[in-house]
Design an enzyme around this catalytic site. Structure first.
Site, PDB file in Angstrom:
ATOM      1  N   GLU A  93       6.405 -11.820  -3.358  1.00 49.95           N
ATOM      2  CA  GLU A  93       7.519 -12.090  -2.377  1.00 49.95           C
ATOM      3  C   GLU A  93       6.973 -11.658  -0.912  1.00 49.95           C
ATOM      4  O   GLU A  93       6.150 -10.750  -0.746  1.00 49.95           O
ATOM      5  CB  GLU A  93       8.829 -11.516  -2.949  1.00 49.95           C
ATOM      6  CG  GLU A  93       9.415 -11.881  -4.047  1.00 49.95           C
ATOM      7  CD  GLU A  93      11.021 -10.926  -4.084  1.00 49.95           C
ATOM      8  OE1 GLU A  93      11.518 -11.782  -4.830  1.00 49.95           O
ATOM      9  OE2 GLU A  93      10.834 -10.084  -3.883  1.00 49.95           O
ATOM     10  N   CYS A 106       6.696  -9.626   6.999  1.00 53.85           N
ATOM     11  CA  CYS A 106       6.228  -8.729   5.870  1.00 53.85           C
ATOM     12  C   CYS A 106       5.716  -9.319   4.654  1.00 53.85           C
ATOM     13  O   CYS A 106       6.213 -10.023   3.949  1.00 53.85           O
ATOM     14  CB  CYS A 106       7.414  -7.992   5.281  1.00 53.85           C
ATOM     15  SG  CYS A 106       6.931  -6.677   4.305  1.00 53.85           S
ATOM     16  N   CYS A 113       2.343  -3.410  -7.841  1.00 49.49           N
ATOM     17  CA  CYS A 113       1.698  -2.276  -7.500  1.00 49.49           C
ATOM     18  C   CYS A 113       1.371  -1.117  -8.416  1.00 49.49           C
ATOM     19  O   CYS A 113       2.171  -0.699  -9.276  1.00 49.49           O
ATOM     20  CB  CYS A 113       2.838  -1.738  -6.386  1.00 49.49           C
ATOM     21  SG  CYS A 113       2.129  -0.306  -5.250  1.00 49.49           S
ATOM     22  N   CYS A 117       5.762   4.562  -7.192  1.00 52.66           N
ATOM     23  CA  CYS A 117       6.849   5.146  -6.272  1.00 52.66           C
ATOM     24  C   CYS A 117       8.300   5.186  -7.028  1.00 52.66           C
ATOM     25  O   CYS A 117       8.720   4.172  -7.033  1.00 52.66           O
ATOM     26  CB  CYS A 117       6.970   4.796  -4.813  1.00 52.66           C
ATOM     27  SG  CYS A 117       5.348   5.233  -3.900  1.00 52.66           S
ATOM     28  N   CYS A 120      11.086   2.915  -5.452  1.00 48.37           N
ATOM     29  CA  CYS A 120      10.620   1.662  -4.870  1.00 48.37           C
ATOM     30  C   CYS A 120      10.601   0.507  -6.291  1.00 48.37           C
ATOM     31  O   CYS A 120      10.241   0.633  -7.348  1.00 48.37           O
ATOM     32  CB  CYS A 120       9.084   1.406  -4.489  1.00 48.37           C
ATOM     33  SG  CYS A 120       8.341  -0.153  -3.917  1.00 48.37           S
ATOM     34  N   HIS A 225       7.869  10.274   3.419  1.00 54.31           N
ATOM     35  CA  HIS A 225       9.064  10.269   2.531  1.00 54.31           C
ATOM     36  C   HIS A 225       9.367  11.540   1.872  1.00 54.31           C
ATOM     37  O   HIS A 225      10.369  11.880   1.292  1.00 54.31           O
ATOM     38  CB  HIS A 225       9.002   9.508   1.296  1.00 54.31           C
ATOM     39  CG  HIS A 225       8.889   7.789   1.683  1.00 54.31           C
ATOM     40  ND1 HIS A 225       9.395   7.205   2.728  1.00 54.31           N
ATOM     41  CD2 HIS A 225       7.967   6.867   1.312  1.00 54.31           C
ATOM     42  CE1 HIS A 225       8.880   5.971   2.873  1.00 54.31           C
ATOM     43  NE2 HIS A 225       8.141   5.962   1.710  1.00 54.31           N
ATOM     44  N   CYS A 345      13.455  -2.745   2.634  1.00 55.09           N
ATOM     45  CA  CYS A 345      12.348  -2.392   2.146  1.00 55.09           C
ATOM     46  C   CYS A 345      12.808  -1.433   0.911  1.00 55.09           C
ATOM     47  O   CYS A 345      13.496  -1.014   0.425  1.00 55.09           O
ATOM     48  CB  CYS A 345      12.532  -1.019   3.193  1.00 55.09           C
ATOM     49  SG  CYS A 345      11.177   0.157   3.093  1.00 55.09           S
TER      50      CYS A 345
END
Length: 369
Positions: A93, A106, A113, A117, A120, A225, A345
């Site tokens: 995306e 973006c 990935c 995380c 996410c 974070h 995000c």
């Protein structure tokens, strides 16, 4: 039959070599480069300042392709999300976030990935593979097609003014291809995006931070974070491999000798986990210890189906910001964009089975700002 070479996988130097192999002079490669990256051409027959013989040779041996648009969604706030598919049917995306007279694209660097995380959505999709140079550059070219920004406009007139390498994947785990792609995107004779308008974000692959910035010259953002290793390891498994101290040392090295190099620390606020005043004070002490020149980008958590976290209370976010700013660090609170289409995000995910609201694809979408 020999497979055609994808020209958008080639650096400028590699393109020169290919043209010389065809028996052509070097300036023809420059003309071809400008057709591809300044004018956005994908059809060799359009390249009328090239000889017919050269155009025929190019048609025979080479190709210029874009990722396939599978679906598009446009948010109520005009955020635009594409689901893109590559030749092997893998998908990513990409998101465009418009402002009044500009906007950021973006882009993704991997299918899925491997960072995992916990907060996410992309991290819940297993890593499949790295994107090629062509697939990374092609994302921005799809956006250029959609907003009719060919030939390449100047910085003053372009709506697609910035690039953030913050989509799916960890850029520093696909470093060679990302470096090559960004050098194509920032080349002044083609797409021409200024390096100061490109920001690359990493979850903290400390040994590669300085190398990445030296090879691209773009801005650096760290997905931090958390103010300490205990909290960070709970929400970001990569911290078990590269602790905060290693990341800070790399950031300090990145800033050595150049006082204009500010680093953005992205900080996602999670209710009762990392959003208390004492956490803000820890961050201040951390950055002062390593003498890091930085600003914070405070991000309210964007929930996604199945997540186990909650957004921090607005008052807690505001207090957090105030503490950082009182200590001399800019700490704006990001306004969530595209939440209704899962484009905010941490919300990107590209499983083939996910349902997307399909909109009619157009070559030019009228800007409504």
């Amino acid at each position: 039959m020999t497979e055609k070479i994808e020209l958008t996988n080639l650096s400028k130097e590699e393109l020169y070599e290919e043209i010389e192999k065809l028996g052509e002079k070097k300036f023809r490669a420059k003309q071809l480069w400008q057709w591809i990256y300044f004018r956005g051409a994908t059809d060799f027959s359009e390249m009328t300042n090239l000889s017919l013989d050269l155009r025929n040779k190019l048609q025979e041996k080479y190709t210029i392709t874009r990722p396939k648009i599978v679906a598009e969604q446009i948010s109520v706030d005009k955020t635009h999300k594409w689901l893109l598919e590559f030749n092997d049917k893998e998908r990513v995306e990409m998101v465009y976030i418009p402002e009044k007279d500009r906007g950021a694209v973006c882009i993704s660097t991997q299918v899925g990935c491997a960072m995992g995380c916990k907060f996410c959505h992309t991290g819940s999709q297993k890593f499949t593979r790295n994107l090629t140079v062509s697939e990374i550059v092609g994302q921005f070219m799809v956006a250029r097609d959609a907003y009719n920004e060919w030939p390449s406009p100047t910085d003053e007139t372009r709506y697609l003014s910035n690039i953030v390498v913050m989509g799916m994947g960890e850029p520093l785990n696909n470093l060679d291809n990302v470096v090559k792609a960004l050098n194509i995107i920032t080349d002044c004779e083609g797409i021409g995006i200024s390096r100061r308008r490109v920001t690359m974000s990493t979850s903290g692959i400390a040994p590669r931070i300085v190398e990445a910035m030296q090879k691209t010259g773009v801005r650096l953002a760290i997905s931090l974070h958390a103010p300490n290793n205990t909290i960070r390891s709970q929400i970001m498994p990569i911290n078990d491999k590269f602790h905060i101290e290693e990341i800070m040392k790399a950031c300090a090295e990145y800033q050595q000798g150049d006082h204009s190099r500010y680093i953005t620390f992205e900080y996602l606020l999670l209710k009762n986990i990392n959003d208390k005043p004492e956490h803000a004070q820890e961050l201040i002490s951390l950055l002062k210890k390593y003498k890091i020149r930085a600003l914070f980008n405070l991000i309210p958590f964007n929930p996604w189906p199945g997540c186990g976290f909650a957004p921090s209370d607005r008052k807690d976010v505001e207090v957090f910001s105030q503490i950082l700013e009182k200590a001399g660090f800019a700490a704006p609170i990001r306004v969530a964009r595209g939440q209704d289409i899962l484009a905010a995000c941490g919300q990107l995910k590209s499983k083939k089975s996910q349902e997307q609201k399909k909109l009619k694809t157009t070559r030019a979408i009228k800007l409504m700002v």
